[in-house]
Motif scaffolding. Structure first.
Motif, short mmCIF file in Angstrom:
data_model
loop_
_atom_site.label_atom_id
_atom_site.label_comp_id
_atom_site.label_asym_id
_atom_site.label_seq_id
_atom_site.Cartn_x
_atom_site.Cartn_y
_atom_site.Cartn_z
N ASP A 101 -7.80 -2.26 1.31
CA ASP A 101 -6.96 -2.22 0.10
C ASP A 101 -5.50 -2.44 0.47
O ASP A 101 -4.80 -1.50 0.74
N HIS A 117 0.86 -1.17 0.00
CA HIS A 117 0.00 0.00 0.00
C HIS A 117 0.90 1.23 0.00
O HIS A 117 2.05 1.13 -0.45
N TYR A 140 -10.83 5.34 0.95
CA TYR A 140 -10.06 4.80 -0.17
C TYR A 140 -8.78 5.60 -0.39
O TYR A 140 -8.81 6.81 -0.55
N HIS A 141 -7.63 4.89 -0.34
CA HIS A 141 -6.31 5.52 -0.52
C HIS A 141 -6.09 6.66 0.47
O HIS A 141 -5.45 7.66 0.13
N GLU A 148 1.62 -2.76 -6.53
CA GLU A 148 0.40 -2.59 -7.32
C GLU A 148 0.04 -1.11 -7.38
O GLU A 148 -0.30 -0.57 -8.43
N GLU A 149 0.16 -0.45 -6.24
CA GLU A 149 -0.23 0.96 -6.17
C GLU A 149 0.72 1.85 -6.98
O GLU A 149 0.40 2.98 -7.29
ZN LIG Z 1 -5.31 0.77 -4.04
#
Ligand SMILES: [Zn+2]
Length: 554
Positions: A348, A330, A501-502, A382-383
């Motif tokens: 996430d 993350h 989110y984020h 991924e981020e």
């Molecule tokens: Zn994400």
């Protein structure tokens, strides 16, 4: 560690599987051993993993940071405990992913020089953004600009903007998205294909030998405002260490800049955009040059994918595999941010990791095994742009052509028992009839992608595997949950997107309900077992944009 889990710290003690997730005691689709193993999948196991992985001590699991490395070690340790075979480098669970962080420095110069008239020296961030993908400290470009419309070459749609033009050493000016159409046979109608993504456009231009790309930002075509381009193209950007051709200048310009560039070149931007919508379009040399002096800070670092394997039971089929993926990284900690600056990433994607680990555990306790091997991969970065999975796709533990299927989990909300499942992309594979039948058995309605034009399929890790040909999709809940109407699900989703989110607020809370995560794990377990037992490998549907990659890999 169980002893630490007390009610005093606000946790919930392990509970038996709630009745809501129990299905009839037999499956018409799965053999007994598989069904029994699947029945051990427990929402409370997923909770423990999520709680730990999103703990402040894990420091937001930043790529290339201590917290990210701790998460990787935790996952590897679980794999070892389940008795799975290491499938990373040198007999370990870790697959090293070499990464490069690039920051474009203020000394960079970017100017558009027409044959006649004054050069336009563009202002960074307000008028343009640019990165040097070649991972050099300095690069210079002095090259003619060729307008190539959408910059797409797609034989399956009989579309070629390049028309064989030699663009080596040139800078290509192009539009974002793809030619508009409602015809489902033409770039999938309204849905965005990969050809519409800016990443494709940079890659295709580099493959053709261009040194730079200038993307024209128009809000309606990009489906997001300039601020998004600006924010996602400032500061450090990560890349995999160079493996193929890359651009010295990967840039975007603001619409007004593009308009002036066209006018200075004796052309009209609106007409150029209209011309690009036909198959007859040919590249146009603007006569104007891009002169760019790119100055970058280049930082080398590394992170790891965590990869394990359960060998298959069939002498021949075990050379092939079914893969499960979930990203563990993350955003880490933002030291410059006041207050809570740890990006815990509970939903996430500690949830996806919890599911991946529970799947690995369940497969490892099965009394019998499917014919094909099963690969479990927790991927990094991924981020940063699906980089860990991209590396995994390029360096898979089993050749891509022998991987039957990848099932990915990303951000599976702990909202309770789902009555729907999202499997967008599954309908593009030859596996879809089995997915439909399994969803029926699980009493899950398949929820279609609400906004295919937004191209969500290209924004999670399964896509990295699809592009090397592996049939791949993500499994997630829909919006309808037991005991609630759809509006409730949509409201939960909206609240998450806006408030957590984020953001540092994506944290573990004891009241989270992991029944849905467990249901998604069971559904994926059943699908993976089936795919690992078929006599033939799964493929993409005829004419699909990934079909060519699949054929090439086999
Ligand atoms: Zn994400």
């Amino acid at each position: 560690m169980l002893g630490l889990w007390t009610m005093a710290e606000g946790g919930t003690p392990p509970a038996p599987i709630p009745a809501a997730t129990k299905r009839e005691a037999v499956s018409v689709r799965l053999p007994g051993a598989a069904f029994a193993a699947m029945e051990t999948i427990n929402p409370e196991h997923i909770r423990w993993h999520v709680r730990f992985l999103s703990h402040d001590l894990l420091e937001g699991r930043g790529t290339g940071q201590r917290g990210g490395d701790l998460a990787a070690e935790y996952i590897a340790t679980q794999f070892a405990e389940y008795g799975l075979k290491p499938a990373g480098d040198n007999g370990s669970y870790l697959q090293k992913v070499p990464l490069v962080g690039i920051t474009t420095l203020p000394e960079t110069k970017f100017s558009l020089t027409p044959k006649q008239g004054a050069a336009m020296n563009l202002k960074p961030l307000d008028e343009y953004v640019a990165y040097d993908q070649t991972q050099q400290a300095q690069s210079d470009v002095d090259a003619e600009i060729i307008y190539v419309g959408y910059g797409i070459e797609a034989p399956e749609y009989n579309w070629d903007d390049y028309k064989g033009a030699d663009v080596r050493g040139k800078v290509l000016l192009m539009l974002v998205n793809e030619p508009p159409s409602d015809d489902p046979k033409f770039f999938k109608g309204k849905a965005l294909t990969y050809y519409g993504r800016w990443t494709y456009k940079f890659e295709e231009a580099a493959r053709k030998g261009a040194v730079g790309v200038i993307l024209i930002h128009r809000e309606d075509m990009a489906s997001y405002p300039w601020e998004v381009v600006r924010n996602s193209n400032s500061g450090e950007k990560s890349y995999l260490k160079v493996e193929g051709p890359l651009l010295k200048v990967a840039s975007w310009v603001q619409l007004d800049v593009a308009r002036k560039l066209a006018a200075d070149s004796g052309m009209d931007l609106e007409k150029m955009i209209a011309d690009a919508r036909t198959r007859e379009f040919h590249p146009v040399n603007l006569g104007t040059k891009l002169k760019a002096h790119m100055v970058s800070n280049v930082r080398h670092f590394e992170s790891n994918n965590v990869v394990a394997m359960l060998p298959g039971s069939d002498r021949n089929l075990k050379e092939e595999a079914v893969m499960y993926t979930a990203h563990y990284d993350h955003f880490g900690i933002r030291p410059d941010m006041p207050g809570d600056n740890i990006f815990n990433g509970a939903a996430d994607n500690a949830t996806g990791c919890g599911i991946l680990l529970e799947l690995a555990r369940a497969f490892s306790v099965a009394k019998d095994r499917p014919g094909r091997s099963i690969i479990f991969a927790a991927v990094t970065a991924e981020e940063q742009g699906l980089l860990g999975s991209e590396y995994l796709g390029k360096h898979p533990p089993v050749p891509a052509g022998k991987i039957a299927l990848d099932l990915n989990y990303d951000d599976v909300q702990p909202f309770g028992a789902p009555e729907e499942v999202e499997v967008s992309g599954a309908e593009r594979t030859t596996f879809y009839p089995w997915v439909q039948a399994m969803a029926k058995e699980f009493r899950l309605a398949i929820r279609p992608d609400a906004r295919p034009e937004a191209g969500h399929f290209y924004r999670s890790d399964h896509f990295s595997l699809a592009r090397v040909g592996i049939p791949a999709f993500s499994i997630n809940e829909g919006m309808k949950f037991k005991g609630h109407d759809e509006a409730w699900g949509l409201a939960q989703d909206k609240e998450y997107t806006e408030k957590r989110y984020h953001q540092p607020g994506d944290e573990y809370r004891p009241e989270m309900d992991f029944v849905g995560d467990s249901a998604m794990a069971r559904f994926g377990f059943a699908l993976g077992w089936e795919a690992a037992s078929f006599t033939r490998l799964i493929g993409w549907q005829k004419g699909d944009e990934f079909e060519a990659a699949r054929i090439k890999s086999q």
